[in-house]
Every structure is written in C-alpha cells, then in structure tokens.
Design an enzyme around this catalytic site. Structure first.
Site, PDB file in Angstrom:
ATOM      1  N   ASP A 170      -4.871   5.881  -3.169  1.00 57.30           N
ATOM      2  CA  ASP A 170      -3.872   6.912  -2.858  1.00 57.30           C
ATOM      3  C   ASP A 170      -3.544   7.730  -4.099  1.00 57.30           C
ATOM      4  OD1 ASP A 170      -2.407   5.912   0.055  1.00 57.30           O
ATOM      5  OD2 ASP A 170      -3.586   4.449  -1.065  1.00 57.30           O
ATOM      6  N   ASN A 236      -6.275   7.833   5.762  1.00 63.75           N
ATOM      7  CA  ASN A 236      -5.801   8.777   6.773  1.00 63.75           C
ATOM      8  C   ASN A 236      -5.796  10.211   6.270  1.00 63.75           C
ATOM      9  OD1 ASN A 236      -3.575   7.409   5.239  1.00 63.75           O
ATOM     10  ND2 ASN A 236      -2.338   9.034   6.152  1.00 63.75           N
ATOM     11  N   HIS A 321      -8.208   0.674   4.105  1.00 69.65           N
ATOM     12  CA  HIS A 321      -7.080   1.530   3.725  1.00 69.65           C
ATOM     13  C   HIS A 321      -5.746   0.982   4.232  1.00 69.65           C
ATOM     14  CE1 HIS A 321      -5.077   5.017   2.200  1.00 69.65           C
ATOM     15  NE2 HIS A 321      -4.535   5.278   3.383  1.00 69.65           N
ATOM     16  N   HIS A 331       4.555   2.361   7.067  1.00 66.14           N
ATOM     17  CA  HIS A 331       3.285   1.989   7.696  1.00 66.14           C
ATOM     18  C   HIS A 331       3.291   0.522   8.139  1.00 66.14           C
ATOM     19  CE1 HIS A 331       1.978   5.847   6.325  1.00 66.14           C
ATOM     20  NE2 HIS A 331       2.021   5.508   5.050  1.00 66.14           N
ATOM     21  N   VAL A 359       0.188   2.196   1.732  1.00 64.00           N
ATOM     22  CA  VAL A 359       1.586   2.043   1.341  1.00 64.00           C
ATOM     23  C   VAL A 359       1.697   2.378  -0.150  1.00 64.00           C
ATOM     24  CG1 VAL A 359       3.536   0.460   1.139  1.00 64.00           C
ATOM     25  CG2 VAL A 359       1.961   0.274   3.088  1.00 64.00           C
TER      26      VAL A 359
END
Length: 467
Positions: A170, A236, A321, A331, A359
């Site tokens: 991320d 995502n 993920h 999430h 997260v």
C-alpha cells in the site's frame, strides 16, 4: 581472526536463543498494542514537480524502469520500461559482470487508453537462461538515450541457502511513501527482492482515475525496482473499474504496465502465480479475482501446494492483499470468504508466513487457525495451531488515505502485536530452520525496529515461535 564453521554455527545458535528470550520478554503477557502514537498530520501526495518524479534527460529516454522475476526458478528477469516520445527500441542489451560479451534480446510493445489518457509506449522484455547468484548489467533505450542498470540473480534453491526479502504494501506516492522507500533502501539488512502486497499508485483516488499518477509512481519506485525484482500482488486500487467514465475492464492500467511470470507456474491468470526464489517458495494470490470452488484460481492452488518440495525450498510464503486476520475496524472481515475456502490447505501444507496489505497499519498474529467449524458444531473461534502460519498485515507503506488507527477492543487473542504506523519489514532467511523478521516503523525521520521475531520453519523445526 575468522571463525571456523563449527564456531560460526555455535555463535548463530547463541544468537537464536538470545533472540527467543528477548521475544518472550517483550510479549510474555500475550497480545500487545503498541504504546507508540504517531504524530497526527495529513498524508499528502507529493506534487507532480517533486524531484522523485523527475523525467530522465534525453530524447525518448526510457523511464519507469522496473524488473520482476521472469520464470519459476529465478533464472529469468522481466525488464519493463516506458518511452514517451515515440516507440523506440524494445531491445535489451545485457552482460554478466566482468564479461565483455553483450547479448541482446527483443521484447514486446503495448500501450492503452483510459478515459482521456493515452499511455506512453510500454515495453516488456524477458531475459532468460541467466546464471544463479550472478550480477548482470542491462541497457534499455537503445538508439536514443540509453540507460544502464543492474541486478543480481538469486542463488539456486537449496536447503540452507540464505536470502533476504523486503516487505512493502500500500505504498502510494505521498511524503510518507518516500520515507518508507528511503528507509527500506537504507536498511542494513539489505533486502535482495521486494515482496509487494498490493496497492501501487493510488491513481484511482484522483478524478477520472488520473493515469498520470501511474507514470509518476513508476518513476518514483524506479530507484529500487530497476535494480531488484519487485514481486507483484494486486490490490483493490489496481482494479480501476470505472463504468461511470466508460472504463469497464478491470485491472487495465496494471495489466499493461506490470508483468508477472504466471505461465511458468501453470497459472491461467496473471494475478495468481508462484515462484521459487532461493530458499523460498512464494505463492501469490488474488483477493479480487474469483477464488471459489471450481474457479481457475481455486483449481490452480489446489494443484500448486502438493508441488512444493521443502527439501529444495524449505520456506513457504503466501502473499495476498486482503488480510484474513485483522483486528482493525477497517476492511474488517473482508478476507473471510477466502479464508474459509483456503485456510485448511495453509495448515495442511504448513505455510510459514502470510503477508497481506489493505489495512493501513501493522499487525502480526500468533500461529492460529479457524478450520474446525462445520455449521452444526459451533466451533468458530481461532485457536493456536503450530501447523498454521503467522499472518502479518503490512499495508503501511504511506499512501494518501492515511493510517488505520481505529482498532477493535479488546485486542483478540490471536493478535500478537499491532501498531498504527507507516513502515516496511525484512524477512531474513538464515537456513532451513530459522529466519529473522523485523518490522521497521517510520519514526521522526528514522527507521525504528519496532517488532521482531525469530521464525522457526513449520516443516523442519515446528516448535512454538508464536508469541
């Protein structure tokens, strides 16, 4: 004066014991929520004129250069780059260190449109038949403004082959992202490859999924990704599904820009695949592709686990993920349906560790499983299980959406350590029985080793290390 091999082994054994004592001293009271509180502040993306996004000089100079593993065994590398002015050459020149013989291989060219954006010319070229444990130089941009980079191939897989991985997830392209990447580059453990657990550029957070932010992200990570392979997991933010602007093909930008060696492991889709790299067998799963029974990903994984030879690749690592064990209120339980489908295999085949992102914080679980439930028995609580993996959430690279700092209370029994901070991690495999793991938080301009543990291999040394 050097140590003999027997003395070296003895010293290593003492270090392991000391490390375990420290582990138990740190966490002997069970799950721990870190007392460290990161200073509040906005997580802002760096402006387009930041030096980390600078376009390399020269006509049609190759940019956004990055590499990933190009086969199953680690003897091939996929080189990717973009040219903006014109197609240019898709050829790569490469040579082994200290060799005068330069070889050439030709790649393929692609480009795409996304709403009102048209990409540059994207090149992918696979260099094959490399020697294990060797340094190679490579040159792209032949005929215009050539640029030269280098990489080192992994050692041949084997029982006691050491190897060090970096862990980032991320990431995005904020000021905090830059700190994370800088700290990883400066880490004295010196990772040889990055296991990236998804969510790259966050371009989809901009109006119309501004794909210029895919270009800036590619230039941002080039300083690392051009020199060591980044092993890609999709998140995502790679879906880029935007029917409101006529974009209905999921993963379009990612699929054009980033290649994976999925065919080498007999996968039928580019988002789930496996590789061997040194002492590790790495399985990459796709949280946002179909994974239910009878789907291609399910059938592939069912056939993949039995192929793992722990005498050749003793460490079994899974990347995904969406985390399965997550005690933040962000999430929460999004990975639950995949967990129900696949967790029994993780326990059966003794996966050592699972890394996930999604997260925007850090968490490490104990060794737990939740596979006894059968609808009628009511047994649906995670229990400690020495055959189960440790689950680590490391979606804390620094993205613009900020930290996840709202945790479930009380802290669940399965959660060993959690902290809402940005950072990266290192997984340092020593031999077939031990690996040292450390998570480094970004703190006040420095990288602080905030969580650490000695891992015992589940196949070769399955004693309790889950604390």
């Amino acid at each position: 004066m050097g140590l003999s091999s027997s003395q070296s082994v003895s010293v290593f054994g003492v270090l392991v014991v000391v490390g375990l004592i420290l582990n138990h001293a740190d966490l002997c009271h069970g799950g721990l929520t870190s007392s460290f509180v990161r200073k509040l502040g906005k997580t802002e993306d760096m402006p387009l004129d930041s030096d980390v996004f600078a376009v390399p000089p020269g006509h049609n100079a190759p940019q956004q250069v990055h590499i990933t593993q190009g086969d199953l065994e680690g003897r091939a590398v996929i080189v990717s780059w973009t040219t903006m002015d014109e197609p240019g050459s898709s050829k790569v020149l490469y040579w082994k260190e200290h060799s005068k013989e330069k070889k050439a291989v030709k790649g393929k060219l692609t480009k795409y449109k996304f709403y009102n954006y048209t990409s540059g010319f994207i090149h992918h070229c696979t260099i094959k038949h490399l020697e294990h444990g060797s340094k190679y130089y490579y040159e792209v941009g032949i005929g215009h403004s050539p640029r030269t980079f280098w990489f080192t191939t992994p050692p041949k897989s084997g029982l006691d082959v050491p190897y060090t991985f970096g862990l980032i997830g991320d990431l995005g392209q904020s000021y905090d992202s830059n700190k994370t990447l800088t700290h990883y580059e400066e880490n004295p453990f010196k990772g040889h490859a990055v296991l990236f657990v998804g969510d790259l550029s966050y371009a989809d957070n901009y109006p119309n999924h501004d794909n210029v932010r895919w270009d800036t992200w590619g230039r941002f990570v080039e300083r690392s990704a051009a020199y060591q392979p980044w092993i890609w997991t999709v998140g995502n933010h790679e879906i880029d599904f935007a029917p409101e602007i006529g974009e209905t093909k999921p993963f379009k930008p990612f699929s054009h820009r980033y290649s994976t060696p999925y065919k080498a492991s007999n996968s039928t889709g580019p988002f789930w695949y496996s590789i061997k790299r040194g002492p590790a067998y790495i399985i990459v799963l796709a949280s946002y592709s179909a994974y239910g029974k009878y789907t291609p990903q399910f059938k592939w994984l069912e056939e993949e686990f039995p192929k793992v030879n722990r005498t050749e690749t003793p460490w079994l690592i899974v990347l995904m993920h969406a985390p399965w064990y997550n005690s933040y209120n962000y999430h929460y339980m999004e990975g639950e349906t995949m967990r129900v489908m696949y967790e029994p295999w993780f326990v059966q085949y003794k996966v050592d560790v699972v890394f996930a992102g999604h997260v925007h914080a850090y968490e490490r679980s104990k060794r737990v499983s939740n596979i006894a439930y059968n609808i009628v028995n009511g047994i649906c609580k995670p229990v400690e299980d020495l055959s189960a993996p440790v689950y680590i959430t490391i979606g804390d690279g620094g993205n613009q959406e900020g930290l996840a700092n709202n945790m479930t209370e009380p802290q669940p029994d399965y959660s060993a350590f959690r902290e809402a901070s940005f950072g990266h991690a290192i997984f340092d495999i020593k031999n077939h029985t031990h690996a040292y793991y450390a998570w480094h938080r970004n703190q006040d301009g420095y990288s602080i080793e905030a969580d650490k543990i000695w891992f015992f291999n589940r196949y070769w040394n399955p004693i309790d290390d889950s604390i």
